[in-house]
Design a protein around this motif. Structure first.
Motif, PDB file in Angstrom:
ATOM      1  N   SER A  24       0.815  -1.209   0.000  1.00 14.79           N
ATOM      2  CA  SER A  24       0.000   0.000   0.000  1.00 14.79           C
ATOM      3  C   SER A  24       0.852   1.264   0.000  1.00 14.79           C
ATOM      4  O   SER A  24       0.527   2.245  -0.679  1.00 14.79           O
ATOM      5  CB  SER A  24      -0.953  -0.004   1.202  1.00 14.79           C
ATOM      6  N   ASN A  28       1.008   4.329  -3.107  1.00 19.85           N
ATOM      7  CA  ASN A  28       0.862   5.772  -2.945  1.00 19.85           C
ATOM      8  C   ASN A  28       2.128   6.524  -3.348  1.00 19.85           C
ATOM      9  O   ASN A  28       2.078   7.483  -4.125  1.00 19.85           O
ATOM     10  CB  ASN A  28       0.499   6.107  -1.493  1.00 19.85           C
ATOM     11  N   SER A  53     -14.619   4.775 -11.262  1.00 16.13           N
ATOM     12  CA  SER A  53     -14.632   3.476 -10.583  1.00 16.13           C
ATOM     13  C   SER A  53     -15.372   2.426 -11.397  1.00 16.13           C
ATOM     14  O   SER A  53     -15.034   1.238 -11.350  1.00 16.13           O
ATOM     15  CB  SER A  53     -15.276   3.619  -9.197  1.00 16.13           C
ATOM     16  N   GLU A  57     -13.964  -1.342 -12.355  1.00 17.68           N
ATOM     17  CA  GLU A  57     -14.747  -2.562 -12.108  1.00 17.68           C
ATOM     18  C   GLU A  57     -14.815  -3.432 -13.354  1.00 17.68           C
ATOM     19  O   GLU A  57     -14.780  -4.662 -13.268  1.00 17.68           O
ATOM     20  CB  GLU A  57     -16.144  -2.189 -11.632  1.00 17.68           C
ATOM     21  N   LYS A 138      -7.634  -3.351  -4.448  1.00 17.85           N
ATOM     22  CA  LYS A 138      -8.946  -2.962  -3.915  1.00 17.85           C
ATOM     23  C   LYS A 138      -8.887  -1.791  -2.945  1.00 17.85           C
ATOM     24  O   LYS A 138      -9.848  -1.031  -2.816  1.00 17.85           O
ATOM     25  CB  LYS A 138      -9.603  -4.173  -3.241  1.00 17.85           C
ATOM     26  N   ASP A 139      -7.754  -1.634  -2.262  1.00 14.24           N
ATOM     27  CA  ASP A 139      -7.645  -0.563  -1.267  1.00 14.24           C
ATOM     28  C   ASP A 139      -7.200   0.770  -1.863  1.00 14.24           C
ATOM     29  O   ASP A 139      -7.138   1.774  -1.154  1.00 14.24           O
ATOM     30  CB  ASP A 139      -6.665  -0.965  -0.159  1.00 14.24           C
ATOM     31  N   PHE A 140      -6.887   0.757  -3.152  1.00 15.08           N
ATOM     32  CA  PHE A 140      -6.447   1.993  -3.803  1.00 15.08           C
ATOM     33  C   PHE A 140      -7.620   2.596  -4.563  1.00 15.08           C
ATOM     34  O   PHE A 140      -8.327   1.909  -5.283  1.00 15.08           O
ATOM     35  CB  PHE A 140      -5.281   1.710  -4.760  1.00 15.08           C
ATOM     36  N   LYS A 141      -7.814   3.901  -4.409  1.00 14.30           N
ATOM     37  CA  LYS A 141      -9.000   4.540  -4.992  1.00 14.30           C
ATOM     38  C   LYS A 141      -8.679   5.550  -6.094  1.00 14.30           C
ATOM     39  O   LYS A 141      -9.524   5.808  -6.947  1.00 14.30           O
ATOM     40  CB  LYS A 141      -9.791   5.262  -3.885  1.00 14.30           C
ATOM     41  N   ASP A 142      -7.484   6.132  -6.070  1.00 16.46           N
ATOM     42  CA  ASP A 142      -7.182   7.251  -6.974  1.00 16.46           C
ATOM     43  C   ASP A 142      -6.531   6.781  -8.265  1.00 16.46           C
ATOM     44  O   ASP A 142      -5.419   7.214  -8.625  1.00 16.46           O
ATOM     45  CB  ASP A 142      -6.284   8.260  -6.260  1.00 16.46           C
ATOM     46  N   TYR A 143      -7.222   5.903  -8.984  1.00 18.23           N
ATOM     47  CA  TYR A 143      -6.680   5.406 -10.245  1.00 18.23           C
ATOM     48  C   TYR A 143      -6.684   6.504 -11.301  1.00 18.23           C
ATOM     49  O   TYR A 143      -7.611   7.316 -11.387  1.00 18.23           O
ATOM     50  CB  TYR A 143      -7.505   4.230 -10.754  1.00 18.23           C
TER      51      TYR A 143
END
Length: 288
Positions: A24, A28, A53, A57, A138-143
């Motif tokens: 993780s 970042n 998002s 998916e 899955k724990d990363f959001k800022d793709y």
């Protein structure tokens, strides 16, 4: 397949093999979104586009969905189209937050991986296991999708550099194990130029003290930053191996030393001889 194509395949395979699940903190720290603004003046022109998002998916579906382009939100595709128009010919080079889809190179008509239209963009993304792996955290959001100005880089002047405790310790050609005869004459000059670039532009300015960075040289004197990577077993170190790097990390020395530029100094007629030559290079040019 000529020797250059073989090298490209070997490079892509090595990158793919090293591309396992990232930690993780690495996600970042080494995301291009985290370092691009800081080093914008010394790297390739890049436009960062957040990925919805819903698109992520689709890439995480159990089976490869070759219709992602058609199912993408229209506004996302329109943004990509508008940005692609701003790049000069032959177009953009694409990557995720961390990696380029180099394992999809066989899908590129001219093998350059340049993109100037939406169908090619999604073809490379869909055809890449590396990108699929990147989009699976899955724990990363800022793709994001990084659209970078495609640049014709001479492989003889592209290098991967190893930094330990904010000290430049190793330099290796990215195109490994290829033989470039001019290194014997220009080796000291290459070391000096990359060392000066590191001291002036990078040292103490990146978020990590142990890391890898890639550069290419534009003659006569310009050096361009390409990327940053984590210094761990997941990153291909080309002419170096993890078992010689780890002890130096553990030593935690702050003593300044000259970097080692490791390259093949004789041509290898057969790939089977590469390991023998590499052992000679490691004994001749040791990391201190």
């Amino acid at each position: 397949m000529d020797s250059m194509d073989e090298t490209a395949v070997l490079q892509a395979f090595a990158e793919k093999q090293s591309n396992k699940k990232m930690k993780s903190d690495d996600l970042n720290d080494f995301s291009i979104t985290n370092w691009y603004d800081t080093f914008k003046a010394i790297t390739i022109k890049t436009v960062l586009v957040p990925i919805p998002s819903s698109v992520i998916e689709m890439f995480n579906a159990e089976e490869v969905d070759w219709n992602i382009e058609e199912r993408c939100p229209p506004e996302f595709k329109n943004v990509l189209k508008d940005i692609l128009r701003t790049f000069r010919s032959p177009g953009a080079f694409i990557k995720s937050n961390w990696h380029a889809p180099m394992d999809a190179q066989m899908l590129s008509f001219d093998k350059t991986m340049s993109v100037n239209n939406i169908p090619d963009l999604f073809l490379f993304l869909n055809g890449s296991s590396i990108i699929g792996q990147d989009f699976s955290h899955k724990d990363f959001k800022d793709y994001c999708l990084a659209l970078r100005q495609w640049t014709d880089i001479n492989p003889a002047y592209e290098f991967r550099c190893i930094v330990i405790n904010n000290i430049l310790r190793g330099i290796t050609p990215r195109d490994w194990p290829s033989y470039f005869p001019h290194y014997a004459k220009e080796g000291d000059d290459i070391i000096d130029k990359i060392s000066n670039f590191f001291k002036d532009k990078l040292q103490g300015k990146f978020i990590r003290s142990n890391y890898v960075f890639d550069v290419y040289m534009k003659h006569p004197d310009t050096i361009v930053l390409v990327d940053f990577s984590a210094l761990n077993t997941k990153t291909c170190l080309h002419a170096f191996e993890w078992d010689e790097v780890l002890p130096i990390i553990k030593k935690n020395s702050q003593e300044p030393v000259a970097p080692v530029f490791r390259y093949l100094d004789t041509e290898i007629g057969m790939m089977g001889k590469a390991e023998t030559q590499l052992q000679l290079m490691r004994s001749k040019y040791r990391l201190n």
